[in-house]
Design a protein around this motif. Structure first.
Motif, mmCIF file in Angstrom:
data_model
loop_
_atom_site.group_PDB
_atom_site.id
_atom_site.type_symbol
_atom_site.label_atom_id
_atom_site.label_comp_id
_atom_site.label_asym_id
_atom_site.label_seq_id
_atom_site.Cartn_x
_atom_site.Cartn_y
_atom_site.Cartn_z
ATOM 1 N N VAL A 64 12.124 8.543 0.155
ATOM 2 C CA VAL A 64 11.901 8.292 1.615
ATOM 3 C C VAL A 64 11.931 9.742 2.025
ATOM 4 C CG1 VAL A 64 12.568 7.695 3.586
ATOM 5 C CG2 VAL A 64 12.387 5.908 1.656
ATOM 6 N N ALA A 65 12.973 10.622 1.784
ATOM 7 C CA ALA A 65 13.354 12.031 2.091
ATOM 8 C C ALA A 65 11.958 12.640 1.820
ATOM 9 C CB ALA A 65 14.543 12.499 1.647
ATOM 10 N N ASP A 66 11.678 12.552 0.375
ATOM 11 C CA ASP A 66 10.533 13.508 0.100
ATOM 12 C C ASP A 66 9.267 13.219 0.941
ATOM 13 O OD1 ASP A 66 11.868 14.836 -1.746
ATOM 14 O OD2 ASP A 66 11.248 13.403 -3.268
ATOM 15 N N LEU A 67 9.032 11.693 1.351
ATOM 16 C CA LEU A 67 7.583 11.349 1.898
ATOM 17 C C LEU A 67 7.918 11.864 3.409
ATOM 18 C CD1 LEU A 67 7.286 7.789 0.569
ATOM 19 C CD2 LEU A 67 5.821 9.562 0.179
ATOM 20 N N PHE A 68 8.911 11.841 4.073
ATOM 21 C CA PHE A 68 9.020 12.263 5.421
ATOM 22 C C PHE A 68 8.711 13.817 5.541
ATOM 23 C CE2 PHE A 68 12.695 9.104 6.912
ATOM 24 C CZ PHE A 68 11.487 8.197 7.405
ATOM 25 N N TYR A 69 9.209 14.440 4.388
ATOM 26 C CA TYR A 69 8.740 15.915 4.501
ATOM 27 C C TYR A 69 7.197 16.176 4.066
ATOM 28 C CZ TYR A 69 7.960 20.788 3.025
ATOM 29 O OH TYR A 69 7.691 22.005 3.020
ATOM 30 N N ILE A 70 6.659 15.182 3.121
ATOM 31 C CA ILE A 70 5.364 15.420 2.959
ATOM 32 C C ILE A 70 4.383 15.128 4.126
ATOM 33 C CG2 ILE A 70 3.206 14.313 1.629
ATOM 34 C CD1 ILE A 70 5.405 14.172 -0.652
ATOM 35 N N PHE A 71 4.753 14.166 4.948
ATOM 36 C CA PHE A 71 4.020 13.702 6.154
ATOM 37 C C PHE A 71 3.922 14.915 7.022
ATOM 38 C CE2 PHE A 71 5.094 9.269 5.167
ATOM 39 C CZ PHE A 71 3.967 8.979 4.550
ATOM 40 N N SER A 72 4.823 16.065 6.960
ATOM 41 C CA SER A 72 5.063 16.805 7.985
ATOM 42 C C SER A 72 4.253 18.071 7.462
ATOM 43 C CB SER A 72 6.592 17.420 8.308
ATOM 44 O OG SER A 72 6.871 18.256 7.035
ATOM 45 N N LEU A 73 3.862 18.010 6.478
ATOM 46 C CA LEU A 73 3.053 19.203 5.484
ATOM 47 C C LEU A 73 1.649 19.450 6.327
ATOM 48 C CD1 LEU A 73 3.534 18.878 1.708
ATOM 49 C CD2 LEU A 73 4.659 20.538 3.397
ATOM 50 N N PRO A 74 0.815 18.561 6.748
ATOM 51 C CA PRO A 74 -0.183 19.077 7.698
ATOM 52 C C PRO A 74 0.083 20.054 8.779
ATOM 53 C CG PRO A 74 -0.515 16.721 7.109
ATOM 54 C CD PRO A 74 1.070 17.305 6.702
ATOM 55 N N PHE A 75 1.135 19.817 9.345
ATOM 56 C CA PHE A 75 1.566 20.567 10.487
ATOM 57 C C PHE A 75 1.689 21.771 10.231
ATOM 58 C CE2 PHE A 75 2.691 16.501 11.969
ATOM 59 C CZ PHE A 75 1.532 16.185 13.201
ATOM 60 N N TRP A 76 2.517 21.948 9.055
ATOM 61 C CA TRP A 76 2.882 23.391 8.453
ATOM 62 C C TRP A 76 1.775 24.213 7.993
ATOM 63 C CZ3 TRP A 76 7.006 25.039 10.187
ATOM 64 C CH2 TRP A 76 8.115 24.557 10.408
ATOM 65 N N ILE A 77 0.670 23.144 7.354
ATOM 66 C CA ILE A 77 -0.450 24.063 6.821
ATOM 67 C C ILE A 77 -1.245 24.820 7.931
ATOM 68 C CG2 ILE A 77 -2.767 23.421 5.847
ATOM 69 C CD1 ILE A 77 -1.321 21.306 4.344
ATOM 70 N N GLN A 78 -1.257 24.062 9.130
ATOM 71 C CA GLN A 78 -2.134 24.415 10.398
ATOM 72 C C GLN A 78 -1.292 25.566 10.849
ATOM 73 O OE1 GLN A 78 -2.831 21.606 13.451
ATOM 74 N NE2 GLN A 78 -4.027 23.054 14.618
#
Length: 358
Positions: A64-78
């Motif tokens: 779950v901790a990994d998935l939370f961070y993965i869901f934030s990756l699109p914002f960091w990519i932009q």
């Protein structure tokens, strides 16, 4: 809007090219690979919980901790593709930053829980049963989440967006680092990396010692356990070691823009290494188990069987729609033989699956 009075930092001119070259590639790779891998890992953890195995609780929380961070990756990519210019509000910057740090330290916490749980199971199999129960695992998990959330709330009460020399709104980046960050970085290094590393090393050294002395364990099983243990420690050091060492280096030496510019690339490369933890966790703790391997082998073989049947049906459909010819070969006049072959394959698969369960 950025408050130039409260959030303005020293106007350092930093070369951000690493964010346009390397960061998007790493983030996209981790998102594409990490999302399905962690979803499968979450399912595997659920199966462990269903089987009343406390290890499943730690695996699910880690995932779950990994998935939370993965869901934030699109914002960091932009963010990195826009030359480190945060176009959203400060609240979302804080949320994404918290998810970044939560992923690091909650992952470290549950990696320690898994290592200690395995240590107690292997080295002290008839003792400490009260620490290896579902209830104990849920209490420990709640303590880890509460501790890290409270730490983040304490640390991230200040403004986390600021304006750089190029008038870009940067998120979670201060150059040079501020005075209040020094003690926090020392705490993160000691409590968030060094102490967990010693716990990991102690636990796995104890496991290796018992496995080495065991005469009932097969040689290939011993090799498998040693590889898993050494891989866990190695990935822990590679993913989290460079980043925390550079945190200390920045806290000691970074007091001007010149040093901040020199260390920027290597520091952010080490931060990217922590991202690979989202891919390494499911590979190490789920896909390396023998039962999981057999489950994925079943899925793979079933897919191949279905594809073979689909091709057969397509071929039969083509033959039925084709005009009849008197000289058609014997095997084409009896397409049912191919279907029978497919059914035979399914029967053999069922047998191998049953053997796998045994």
């Amino acid at each position: 809007m950025v408050n130039s009075t409260d959030n303005a930092t020293e106007q350092c001119i930093i070369d951000h090219n690493i964010h346009q070259i390397l960061s998007p590639v790493v983030y996209i790779f981790v998102f594409i690979i990490g999302l399905p891998a962690n979803c499968l890992s979450l399912y595997y953890g659920y199966l462990q919980i269903k089987a009343k195995n406390e290890l499943g609780i730690y695996l699910c929380n880690l995932t779950v901790a990994d998935l939370f961070y993965i869901f934030s990756l699109p914002f960091w990519i932009q963010y990195v593709l826009q030359h480190d210019n945060w176009t959203y509000d400060e609240l979302l910057c804080k949320i994404c930053g918290i998810l970044l740090y939560e992923n690091i330290y909650i992952s470290v916490g549950f990696l320690c829980c898994i290592s200690i749980d395995r240590y107690l199971a292997v080295v002290h199999p008839f003792r400490f049963h009260q620490f290896r129960t579902m209830k104990a695992a849920m209490i420990v998990s709640a303590v880890i989440w509460t501790k890290e959330i409270m730490t983040c709330c304490f640390v991230f009460t200040r403004g986390e967006i600021s304006m750089d020399a190029e008038s870009h709104v940067v998120c979670f980046e201060h150059y040079p680092i501020k005075d209040w960050e020094h003690n926090i970085n020392y705490y993160r290094f000691s409590a968030g990396f060094l102490f967990p590393f010693f716990l990991l090393a102690f636990s796995y050294c104890g496991i290796l010692r018992v496995v080495h002395k065991s005469h009932g364990t097969q040689k290939n099983k011993k090799i498998q356990i040693k590889r898993l243990v050494s891989s866990t420690v190695f990935i822990f050091l590679v993913c989290f070691g460079p980043y925390h060492i550079l945190l200390v280096i920045r806290s000691v030496f970074e007091n001007n823009c010149s040093f901040a510019d020199k260390i920027f690339n290597i520091y952010h490369a080490s931060l990217l290494l922590t991202t690979f933890n989202c891919v390494a966790d499911p590979v190490l703790y789920c896909f390396s188990s023998e039962s999981t391997y057999h489950n994925f082998a079943k899925i793979r073989d079933s897919c191949l069987t279905c594809l073979g049947c689909l091709k057969t049906e397509m071929k039969e459909s083509y033959q039925l729609s084709a005009p009849e010819t008197p000289n058609r070969p014997q095997h084409e006049q009896q397409p049912g033989l191919l279907q029978k072959s497919c059914d035979t394959t399914e029967t053999m698969e069922d047998s191998s699956i049953n053997m796998g369960y045994l």
